[in-house]
Scaffold this active site. Structure first.
Site, PDB file in Angstrom:
ATOM      1  N   THR A   1      -1.027   0.672   6.616  1.00  0.00           N
ATOM      2  CA  THR A   1      -0.674  -0.397   5.683  1.00  0.00           C
ATOM      3  C   THR A   1      -0.529  -1.688   6.471  1.00  0.00           C
ATOM      4  OG1 THR A   1       0.962  -1.255   4.143  1.00  0.00           O
ATOM      5  CG2 THR A   1       1.797   0.213   5.849  1.00  0.00           C
ATOM      6  N   GLY A   2      -1.212  -2.728   6.011  1.00  0.00           N
ATOM      7  CA  GLY A   2      -1.115  -3.977   6.750  1.00  0.00           C
ATOM      8  C   GLY A   2      -2.203  -4.936   6.347  1.00  0.00           C
TER       9      GLY A   2
ATOM     10  N   GLY B   1      -5.386  -5.800   6.003  1.00  0.00           N
ATOM     11  CA  GLY B   1      -6.537  -4.895   6.022  1.00  0.00           C
ATOM     12  C   GLY B   1      -7.682  -5.315   6.908  1.00  0.00           C
TER      13      GLY B   1
ATOM     14  N   ASP C   1      -8.689  -2.375   4.015  1.00  0.00           N
ATOM     15  CA  ASP C   1      -8.843  -1.162   4.822  1.00  0.00           C
ATOM     16  C   ASP C   1      -8.475   0.113   4.062  1.00  0.00           C
ATOM     17  OD1 ASP C   1      -6.102  -1.954   4.818  1.00  0.00           O
ATOM     18  OD2 ASP C   1      -5.743  -0.571   6.481  1.00  0.00           O
TER      19      ASP C   1
ATOM     20  N   THR D   1       0.887  -1.152   0.000  1.00  0.00           N
ATOM     21  CA  THR D   1       0.000   0.000   0.000  1.00  0.00           C
ATOM     22  C   THR D   1       0.925   1.202   0.000  1.00  0.00           C
ATOM     23  OG1 THR D   1      -1.536  -1.217   1.399  1.00  0.00           O
ATOM     24  CG2 THR D   1      -1.868   1.145   1.286  1.00  0.00           C
TER      25      THR D   1
END
Lengths: 353, 353
Positions: B270-271, B273, B250, B219
């Site tokens: 960022t991760g 989601g 997300d 992201t």
């Protein structure tokens, strides 16, 4: 002199102790208000008695009561909050009275496009669908996204494909025409004509309810607390008449339309979705309780009557907390709503009383 | 006796005043740390030095520096935080190094599907797009949803139709094939083969970065504070390789992937989601500052290292507050990131140091 000093010391210390006791008694351990409870809404807006016929009023009253009693029965028998929320919302989805499931409004393209979300307050698991068109009960699909997929949110034809792939009798697949109702269709034609005529009322008509001719945000939602102390919440909607461009409102957004957390509360929203997203309505109520120590009623009041109003957002929420307190708070003239406590007492409402 | 009483009264009052002064000095008015500032990320994950070539490391370093400097220049010249965020993210979207815009990963169906969101901390206005496929710079379209529509979130083909209807040279329409890059395509083929072979590694491969073979949540995001005290935030992504069923993570969700509020902070996530939605990551950082009085660093630390970890969620955030404090917090081995303060000092990072 020394004695006087000690005397004052004693007075000061006693006064401190006294204050601490006062402080303690002002902040007692909160009591469980209801062992279990359930609350629902069927949309908020300018719902006015003068636009209602006695027959229509009765129909709404009966359907709200029928829906909430199904969930209440599940809770009373020791059932799960999630089962109560799903069963209750399915009844409202199956009724053409509400803008969710059967009775959903039409998009600009003349189809029906459905959104729903579901959250489990015990695990903070959640599921949501946006813009699906072939599932009879979107709330059940939202729950399946939570339990049977690695995702929280599925959208559009992908959501319908997921439903089909489940091959689960509980997820009934229907043609989009299942959602057709004459007066919602007529509602779309009125808006399209107004748009073609460049009538400035077109935007207002988009929110007009086909039954009452009132302006209304049509959504259904339910929050339940079960005997095990678990909270669940769900929301389902057909969106806005004449919806364009794959618009997604707050109903399928976790934290905006729906939130549940056993540590705080469960919330389902209904209103002008864009403002509910910007104000993070559902999660904000939980955050105000967790971080600021507000009660459920103080938190819903702050968000619905202050923060939303400051942004210009209209609508309402139903919510309940882990102690069984119930809140039905809205800043519109009316909200279809009902609540039942552990004593089986039922309150059904429509207008601001 | 009376004199002694007054003496004690004076002592008590002075001691109270003294305490108040101590109290004040313990809680001083917070100082402006930076008049303006900017922070970016390009994804978080198991980014390890041993999987990097010196050339690739340099390429990432250079692109992160190039992107942030463009935004910094806008801010330095008195420009708007929103302009800085958009311009910076466009550069990362245009680079095949990041999973956003050109360089987006492929869905299960072999197409590229893009999500982005944008928020203005001054007005709390927001815009987002999910699952669009023909807009070169999704972040610019998200901003246009905010400014040129009555909605916050548009999805799928509807979002692309909105883009086309804008007929705005700033919103460049491209065929979906524009987003093709060989190594992202190869990445999809690896996952599809693993799925066909019933290889349990298939799920892991979905997150594998095509450049580094590391597992990464790709992201890009940016948060900026301008000289007028306005905060803006934006996030853009191509989602997850082999994405099915119109999954929405997300990145396009206001409050989860992106949040901005001049009164508190701006955040881009960022991760993984799904966990970022359930934990309401971006808004939660703001709520902890507003309701609990945490500093930016305390709030990001609480959410990323505690609340997310408790849920099992991995990833990170970049954030800055109205005082110009900057936070880059992640619970993964690495996060592509950079920050610049009002003195023009640049920090670029990849690994956990």
């Amino acid at each position: 002199m020394k004695n006087v000093f000690y005397l004052f010391l004693v007075i000061i210390i006693s006064s401190c102790t006294y204050k601490m006791e006062i402080g303690d008694s002002e902040d007692p351990e909160p009591e469980q208000v209801n062992e279990f409870a359930i609350v629902i809404h069927g949309g908020a807006g300018t719902i006015k008695k003068e636009n209602m016929t006695p027959e229509l009023e009765l129909a709404y009253n009966d359907k709200l009561a029928e829906a909430i009693k199904v969930g209440h029965e599940i809770l009373k028998n020791g059932g799960d909050a999630m089962d109560a929320v799903e069963a209750t919302i399915r009844i409202m989805e199956d009724s053409p009275l509400f803008n969710a499931g059967k009775g959903a409004v039409f998009t600009h393209d003349g189809t029906n496009s459905l959104d729903a979300s579901f959250m489990d307050g015990k695990t903070l698991n959640a599921g949501a669908v946006a813009g699906i068109s072939t599932v009879k009960n979107p709330i059940s699909l939202a729950r399946k996204v939570m339990t049977n997929s690695e995702h929280v949110m599925l959208s559009g034809a992908g959501g319908d494909a997921f439903a089909k792939a489940l091959n689960d009798p509980a997820i009934e697949i229907v043609p989009n025409s299942y959602f057709f109702t004459q007066n919602r269709y007529d509602g779309l034609q009125r808006v399209l004509k107004a748009e073609a005529d460049k009538d400035p009322q077109a935007a207002v008509l988009q929110l007009q309810d086909a039954f009452t001719k009132d302006s209304k945000y049509g959504t259904v939602g339910c929050v339940a607390l079960d005997k095990k102390g678990n909270i669940a919440a769900g929301t389902s909607t057909g969106g806005m008449t004449n919806k364009k461009y794959g618009r997604i409102g707050d109903a399928p957004i976790i934290g905006s339309g729906t939130y549940a957390n056993n540590a705080t509360c469960g919330v389902s929203s209904t209103g002008h979705g864009e403002y509910f997203i910007r104000a993070q309505v559902a999660y904000d109520i939980s955050a105000l309780m967790e971080y600021k120590g507000l009660t459920l009623e103080e938190a819903t009041e702050t968000v619905v009557q202050k923060k939303l109003v400051d942004l210009g957002g209209t609508g309402g929420v139903v919510a309940l907390d882990h102690l069984g307190n119930i809140s039905m708070n809205f800043n519109t003239p009316g909200m279809y709503r009902a609540m039942m406590n552990d004593k089986g007492e039922l309150v059904v409402g429509m207008y601001k009383e």
